[in-house]
Each structure stands twice: as C-alpha cells, then as structure tokens.
Design a protein around this motif. Structure first.
Motif, PDB file in Angstrom:
ATOM      1  N   GLY A  28       7.799  11.367 109.285  1.00 15.55           N
ATOM      2  CA  GLY A  28       7.826  12.100 108.037  1.00 15.55           C
ATOM      3  C   GLY A  28       8.835  13.226 107.997  1.00 15.55           C
ATOM      4  N   PRO A  29       9.050  13.818 106.805  1.00 16.92           N
ATOM      5  CA  PRO A  29       8.374  13.494 105.550  1.00 16.92           C
ATOM      6  C   PRO A  29       8.790  12.109 105.025  1.00 16.92           C
ATOM      7  CG  PRO A  29       9.375  15.689 105.474  1.00 16.92           C
ATOM      8  CD  PRO A  29       9.923  15.004 106.665  1.00 16.92           C
ATOM      9  N   LEU A  30       7.834  11.442 104.384  1.00 19.10           N
ATOM     10  CA  LEU A  30       8.065  10.121 103.812  1.00 19.10           C
ATOM     11  C   LEU A  30       7.403  10.037 102.444  1.00 19.10           C
ATOM     12  CD1 LEU A  30       7.149   7.839 106.878  1.00 19.10           C
ATOM     13  CD2 LEU A  30       9.455   8.364 106.091  1.00 19.10           C
ATOM     14  N   THR A  31       8.042   9.327 101.518  1.00 19.05           N
ATOM     15  CA  THR A  31       7.380   9.048 100.250  1.00 19.05           C
ATOM     16  C   THR A  31       6.332   7.959 100.468  1.00 19.05           C
ATOM     17  OG1 THR A  31       8.907   7.287  99.621  1.00 19.05           O
ATOM     18  CG2 THR A  31       9.526   9.561  99.020  1.00 19.05           C
ATOM     19  N   PRO A  43       1.614  -0.287  98.191  1.00 15.90           N
ATOM     20  CA  PRO A  43       1.657   1.087  97.681  1.00 15.90           C
ATOM     21  C   PRO A  43       0.289   1.574  97.203  1.00 15.90           C
ATOM     22  CG  PRO A  43       3.579  -0.116  96.925  1.00 15.90           C
ATOM     23  CD  PRO A  43       2.676  -1.118  97.586  1.00 15.90           C
ATOM     24  N   ALA A  44      -0.494   0.678  96.621  1.00 16.20           N
ATOM     25  CA  ALA A  44      -1.827   1.064  96.147  1.00 16.20           C
ATOM     26  C   ALA A  44      -2.732   1.438  97.316  1.00 16.20           C
ATOM     27  CB  ALA A  44      -2.445  -0.081  95.347  1.00 16.20           C
ATOM     28  N   ALA A  45      -2.634   0.669  98.407  1.00 15.75           N
ATOM     29  CA  ALA A  45      -3.441   0.971  99.590  1.00 15.75           C
ATOM     30  C   ALA A  45      -3.031   2.304 100.198  1.00 15.75           C
ATOM     31  CB  ALA A  45      -3.299  -0.150 100.620  1.00 15.75           C
ATOM     32  N   VAL A  46      -1.728   2.579 100.194  1.00 16.20           N
ATOM     33  CA  VAL A  46      -1.247   3.854 100.731  1.00 16.20           C
ATOM     34  C   VAL A  46      -1.762   5.009  99.888  1.00 16.20           C
ATOM     35  CG1 VAL A  46       0.811   5.271 101.112  1.00 16.20           C
ATOM     36  CG2 VAL A  46       0.796   2.872 101.818  1.00 16.20           C
ATOM     37  N   THR A  47      -1.676   4.885  98.576  1.00 11.32           N
ATOM     38  CA  THR A  47      -2.152   5.948  97.677  1.00 11.32           C
ATOM     39  C   THR A  47      -3.636   6.222  97.896  1.00 11.32           C
ATOM     40  OG1 THR A  47      -0.473   5.467  96.001  1.00 11.32           O
ATOM     41  CG2 THR A  47      -2.480   6.595  95.258  1.00 11.32           C
ATOM     42  N   LYS A  48      -4.410   5.160  98.045  1.00 11.30           N
ATOM     43  CA  LYS A  48      -5.844   5.324  98.275  1.00 11.30           C
ATOM     44  C   LYS A  48      -6.122   5.997  99.619  1.00 11.30           C
ATOM     45  CE  LYS A  48     -10.151   2.682  98.641  1.00 11.30           C
ATOM     46  NZ  LYS A  48     -10.762   1.321  98.625  1.00 11.30           N
ATOM     47  N   ALA A  49      -5.343   5.618 100.637  1.00  8.80           N
ATOM     48  CA  ALA A  49      -5.592   6.129 101.982  1.00  8.80           C
ATOM     49  C   ALA A  49      -5.190   7.589 102.132  1.00  8.80           C
ATOM     50  CB  ALA A  49      -4.853   5.267 103.003  1.00  8.80           C
ATOM     51  N   VAL A  50      -4.117   8.004 101.444  1.00 12.72           N
ATOM     52  CA  VAL A  50      -3.641   9.374 101.651  1.00 12.72           C
ATOM     53  C   VAL A  50      -4.483  10.397 100.902  1.00 12.72           C
ATOM     54  CG1 VAL A  50      -1.282   8.611 102.079  1.00 12.72           C
ATOM     55  CG2 VAL A  50      -1.925   9.357  99.781  1.00 12.72           C
ATOM     56  N   ARG A  51      -5.230   9.953  99.905  1.00 12.36           N
ATOM     57  CA  ARG A  51      -5.999  10.916  99.100  1.00 12.36           C
ATOM     58  C   ARG A  51      -6.930  11.783  99.942  1.00 12.36           C
ATOM     59  NH1 ARG A  51      -8.141   7.522  95.465  1.00 12.36           N
ATOM     60  NH2 ARG A  51      -6.180   7.524  94.307  1.00 12.36           N
ATOM     61  N   PRO A  52      -7.799  11.185 100.799  1.00 16.85           N
ATOM     62  CA  PRO A  52      -8.678  12.048 101.603  1.00 16.85           C
ATOM     63  C   PRO A  52      -7.914  12.913 102.616  1.00 16.85           C
ATOM     64  CG  PRO A  52      -8.887   9.751 102.298  1.00 16.85           C
ATOM     65  CD  PRO A  52      -8.096   9.759 101.021  1.00 16.85           C
ATOM     66  N   LEU A  53      -6.764  12.425 103.058  1.00 16.17           N
ATOM     67  CA  LEU A  53      -5.968  13.207 104.006  1.00 16.17           C
ATOM     68  C   LEU A  53      -5.368  14.440 103.334  1.00 16.17           C
ATOM     69  CD1 LEU A  53      -4.134  10.281 105.855  1.00 16.17           C
ATOM     70  CD2 LEU A  53      -6.027  11.663 106.722  1.00 16.17           C
ATOM     71  N   GLU A  65      12.112  15.646  95.780  1.00 11.63           N
ATOM     72  CA  GLU A  65      13.452  16.136  96.025  1.00 11.63           C
ATOM     73  C   GLU A  65      14.375  15.689  94.902  1.00 11.63           C
ATOM     74  OE1 GLU A  65      12.804  15.488 100.777  1.00 11.63           O
ATOM     75  OE2 GLU A  65      14.741  14.970  99.887  1.00 11.63           O
ATOM     76  N   GLU A  66      15.435  16.409  94.717  1.00 14.37           N
ATOM     77  CA  GLU A  66      16.402  16.106  93.666  1.00 14.37           C
ATOM     78  C   GLU A  66      16.921  14.679  93.830  1.00 14.37           C
ATOM     79  OE1 GLU A  66      18.294  17.193  90.234  1.00 14.37           O
ATOM     80  OE2 GLU A  66      17.113  18.572  91.448  1.00 14.37           O
ATOM     81  N   GLY A  67      16.812  13.895  92.771  1.00 15.36           N
ATOM     82  CA  GLY A  67      17.354  12.545  92.795  1.00 15.36           C
ATOM     83  C   GLY A  67      16.454  11.520  93.457  1.00 15.36           C
ATOM     84  N   ARG A  68      15.255  11.947  93.921  1.00 18.62           N
ATOM     85  CA  ARG A  68      14.397  10.979  94.603  1.00 18.62           C
ATOM     86  C   ARG A  68      13.244  10.529  93.739  1.00 18.62           C
ATOM     87  NH1 ARG A  68      13.047  11.959 100.805  1.00 18.62           N
ATOM     88  NH2 ARG A  68      12.129   9.928 100.387  1.00 18.62           N
ATOM     89  N   ALA A  75       8.617  10.684  93.293  1.00 19.83           N
ATOM     90  CA  ALA A  75       8.489  10.236  94.683  1.00 19.83           C
ATOM     91  C   ALA A  75       8.301  11.452  95.578  1.00 19.83           C
ATOM     92  CB  ALA A  75       9.727   9.436  95.086  1.00 19.83           C
ATOM     93  N   ASN A  76       7.111  12.029  95.547  1.00 21.00           N
ATOM     94  CA  ASN A  76       6.830  13.228  96.332  1.00 21.00           C
ATOM     95  C   ASN A  76       6.681  12.873  97.804  1.00 21.00           C
ATOM     96  OD1 ASN A  76       6.781  14.602  93.929  1.00 21.00           O
ATOM     97  ND2 ASN A  76       4.545  14.650  93.775  1.00 21.00           N
ATOM     98  N   PRO A  77       7.483  13.470  98.679  1.00 20.59           N
ATOM     99  CA  PRO A  77       7.337  13.166 100.104  1.00 20.59           C
ATOM    100  C   PRO A  77       6.068  13.763 100.694  1.00 20.59           C
ATOM    101  CG  PRO A  77       9.049  14.821  99.766  1.00 20.59           C
ATOM    102  CD  PRO A  77       8.607  14.372  98.402  1.00 20.59           C
ATOM    103  N   LEU A  78       5.492  13.030 101.634  1.00 24.52           N
ATOM    104  CA  LEU A  78       4.300  13.474 102.346  1.00 24.52           C
ATOM    105  C   LEU A  78       4.703  13.941 103.741  1.00 24.52           C
ATOM    106  CD1 LEU A  78       2.116  10.363 101.484  1.00 24.52           C
ATOM    107  CD2 LEU A  78       1.718  12.662 100.573  1.00 24.52           C
ATOM    108  N   ARG A  79       4.078  15.008 104.201  1.00 22.39           N
ATOM    109  CA  ARG A  79       4.311  15.472 105.561  1.00 22.39           C
ATOM    110  C   ARG A  79       2.999  15.966 106.148  1.00 22.39           C
ATOM    111  NH1 ARG A  79       4.194  21.021 105.553  1.00 22.39           N
ATOM    112  NH2 ARG A  79       4.564  21.999 103.517  1.00 22.39           N
ATOM    113  N   VAL A  80       2.933  15.997 107.461  1.00 24.91           N
ATOM    114  CA  VAL A  80       1.753  16.503 108.155  1.00 24.91           C
ATOM    115  C   VAL A  80       1.807  18.033 108.161  1.00 24.91           C
ATOM    116  CG1 VAL A  80       0.579  16.645 110.397  1.00 24.91           C
ATOM    117  CG2 VAL A  80       1.495  14.455 109.589  1.00 24.91           C
TER     118      VAL A  80
END
Length: 391
Positions: A28-31, A43-53, A65-68, A75-80
C-alpha cells in the motif's frame, strides 16, 4: 499453544479480510481496484471486506489523488494506520536478548538489548520478562495497546505448538516457550525459528516484497535458510524445511553437531571456521573477529578456510535453487562481516552447482543487525494477530 488473551481481536471474519489487509500492508497505499487485481478478488468483495477494517481503524482511506479518480467513484487509496497498534519482538541468542517495539507496519519505535546470565529456560524467561516490561513502559507513551509478542529462537521450533523442540546454542529440548512466556509477560505469544521470522519480515517489508518464491540464507553462528514458496513461508510437515546447514557437501568433512559429517554448517558456521583456522595455522584464535582479522592480514591458512566455507555455502544455495527455483536468494547474518573473504567462492560454487536455469536466481547480500531479527519476531506476532493460522 498461542495465547488467546489479547485485549482485542483483529476484525477478520473471513480469510479474504486477512489477505486484503496483508496486501495493503506490504504494497500500500492501494486503491480498491488495485487490491482486487493483486488478490484476485472482485471489487465488490474488496469493498465489503475493507469496511470493518476502516471502521476499526486498521485501514485509512485517503483522499483521491489528483488524476486517479475512477468513473462514478473516487479511487481513494487505502493504507494501514501503523499507529493503530504496537507489537514486541525478541531475538534470543546464546549471549543476549535483543528486543524491539514496533508499530503495525513493523517500523521499529524502540530497541533494547539485555545480556543473558545463563541459558537455562528460567534465566532466559526472567531476562525476557524484564526486557518486555521495559518495552511496555515505552509503549505507554503511544497511547495504543501492545497486542502481541513474537520470540525468535534458533533451532527446531514448532510454531503451532509454541515449543522449542531443540536449540543447539541454548541447549534446550522441548521447552514450551509460548506458554511460559505468555504466563510471564501477559501477552499473546508467537514463537518461531529465527530465520523463518526474519523471512516473514523480508516477505512483508523487505527484499522479498512482491516475490512469490525466494529464500533467505543466514550465515553466522549457524547456517539457516527460510523459504517462501508460492507466497507462503514454508515450515514443512515437521517444522524443519530449509535446513541447508545440514546438507552434506563433503562426506569426508568435519563432524557436525547433528551427527553427520561435512554439513554446510560444520564447514562454514562461525565456530567451525574458528576451529579450522586454529588447525590450519597452529595459532590460538579466540573468536571469529580474530579469524577474520587474520585472514584480512593475508594469512594463507585462514584465507583457505574462508574459501572452503564460501564453497560450502555456494553449494548449499545451489541446492535450494535446484530444488525450488526461487527468484532471489538473500544472504544475511552476522557472518557477512567476512563476506569479502568468501564472496567469490560462493558465486563460483553456486554457478557450478546450480542446474540450468536455476543459475538465473539472483543472489543478493543484505547485512542486517540483530534488531532486524527481533523485528522479524515482531512480524510473526503481527502475522498471528492478522491471521490466527498463517500456515
């Protein structure tokens, strides 16, 4: 067994959640779309999985980010969030314990060392408890919980049971270290072989990031090898996968503590080198530092011993390459202080003994202090927290 008394549990209801978190942790960071591509999930499984995290504060969603921006959805990047939790790691040697306090991204916040007054389990546990207490006091200043302790020990270690079956340098047999340390330190404990622990750290945070197949070979007091095959750190059915230190390279060679002759370790480990330099020179060499110095000053007998050690290590690495075909072999360990004395022999022996395209394997050196090995122990604690059964 590993303790279950942690103050909080990682919000992973499915293996996919752990997989996604580990992917963002290492890359990461990764969209969300990039996470989906890397994990093979929808993508749907990823969206569901990241919600509780995200809700639990383990993942943070940054502004696009600009242009992403993607069509219809940014396309909001996710990071730990590395500051979300802390972990401790201990590397036990025959003479001292090295301890680190790390954040969730396994960045070292504090490091400490304490000498060992003895190698009996109760003496080591007492020193470990004192060191962990020091690290916990340091952790108070960060305002978040310490969620696990990893301990790295050389030798035959059963991680699932938390037991050190045999550690030649500590002279331990069948010590239930995870249980004892959990009682003493009051934290969930993961115990693993020190080289495997270092391999976990290299896989997630070091020179192994992004590689499906690689090996870590360590030279020093012993000769160790950690293996990653198809993205998994391999322990084997009996916990001793990767023991290239006990591959025989000279059947008529010196005896090894394992009972065989001519093992890589019997030729190239620090103690073996000191013994052979004494025999070759007739000089009373006290330790490895003196052996290295003698060789650097041009003593022919000492240089020949290091050349032979390099040849043994090179043949051992070639055995790994021939069997598993890794993309990269990372050489580390305290023995790298003498690397210039046997680097050429390692390369030549590897090139000679590696079969066909196995010789294309990249061999890379990576000097790492023992604090990095303790960081590897902390990485196993993070791994156990994220994925209760990593294997």
């Amino acid at each position: 067994m590993q303790s279950t008394s942690r103050a909080e549990a990682f919000p992973a209801s499915t293996p996919a959640v752990s997989q996604i978190f580990t992917t963002v942790l290492s890359h990461g960071p990764l969209t969300r779309l990039e996470v989906a591509r890397r994990t093979g999930l929808s993508p749907a499984a990823v969206t569901k999985a990241v919600r509780p995290l995200i809700e639990a504060g383990y993942l943070v969603e940054d502004s696009a980010e600009e242009g992403r921006a993607a069509l219809g959805r940014p396309a909001n990047p996710l990071r730990v969030d590395g500051g979300r939790a802390l972990f401790t790691g201990l590397k036990v040697t025959g003479d001292e314990i090295i301890g680190v306090l790390v954040d969730l991204c396994c960045r070292i916040r504090t490091a400490r060392r304490v000498p060992l007054n003895g190698r009996a389990p109760e003496e080591v546990l007492a020193a470990a408890a004192d060191l962990v207490q020091e690290l916990l006091i340091e952790a108070d200043g960060y305002g978040v919980g310490v969620l696990g302790l990893g301990i790295a020990v050389s030798g035959d270690v059963d991680r699932a049971e938390g037991t050190v079956r045999y550690s030649p340098f500590l002279e331990w047999r069948d010590v239930p270290l995870a249980e004892l340390a959990g009682t003493t330190c009051g934290l969930p404990v993961t115990v693993d072989n020190d080289v495997r622990a270092l391999t976990v750290a290299e896989q997630w945070f070091g020179d192994g990031v992004g590689l499906s197949d690689f090996a870590v070979v360590t030279v020093g007091a012993g000769i160790g090898c950690g293996l990653v095959v198809h993205g998994q750190v391999v322990a084997g059915a009996h916990g001793v996968a990767g023991e290239i230190g006990h591959v025989t390279v000279d059947p008529a060679g010196p005896p090894c503590h394992c009972g065989n002759r001519g093992c890589v370790e019997a030729i190239a480990a620090d103690g073996a080198i000191v013994t052979q330099v004494r025999e070759a020179t007739g000089m009373e060499i006290a330790d490895t530092a003196e052996a290295v110095d003698l060789a650097h000053r041009g003593n022919a007998g000492a240089r020949a011993v290091y050349a032979k050690a390099g040849e043994a290590i090179g043949r051992g690495i070639a055995t790994v390459a021939n069997l598993l075909g890794p993309e990269r072999v990372i050489i580390s360990g305290e023995g790298l202080a003498a690397y210039d004395l046997f680097a050429e022999q390692i390369r030549d022996a590897f090139a000679t003994a590696a079969f066909g395209s196995a010789a294309q394997c990249e061999v890379r050196t990576r000097p790492l202090p023992f604090e990095e090995w303790a960081r590897g122990a902390a990485a196993t604690a993070i791994q156990s927290f994220i994925t209760p059964d990593p294997n």
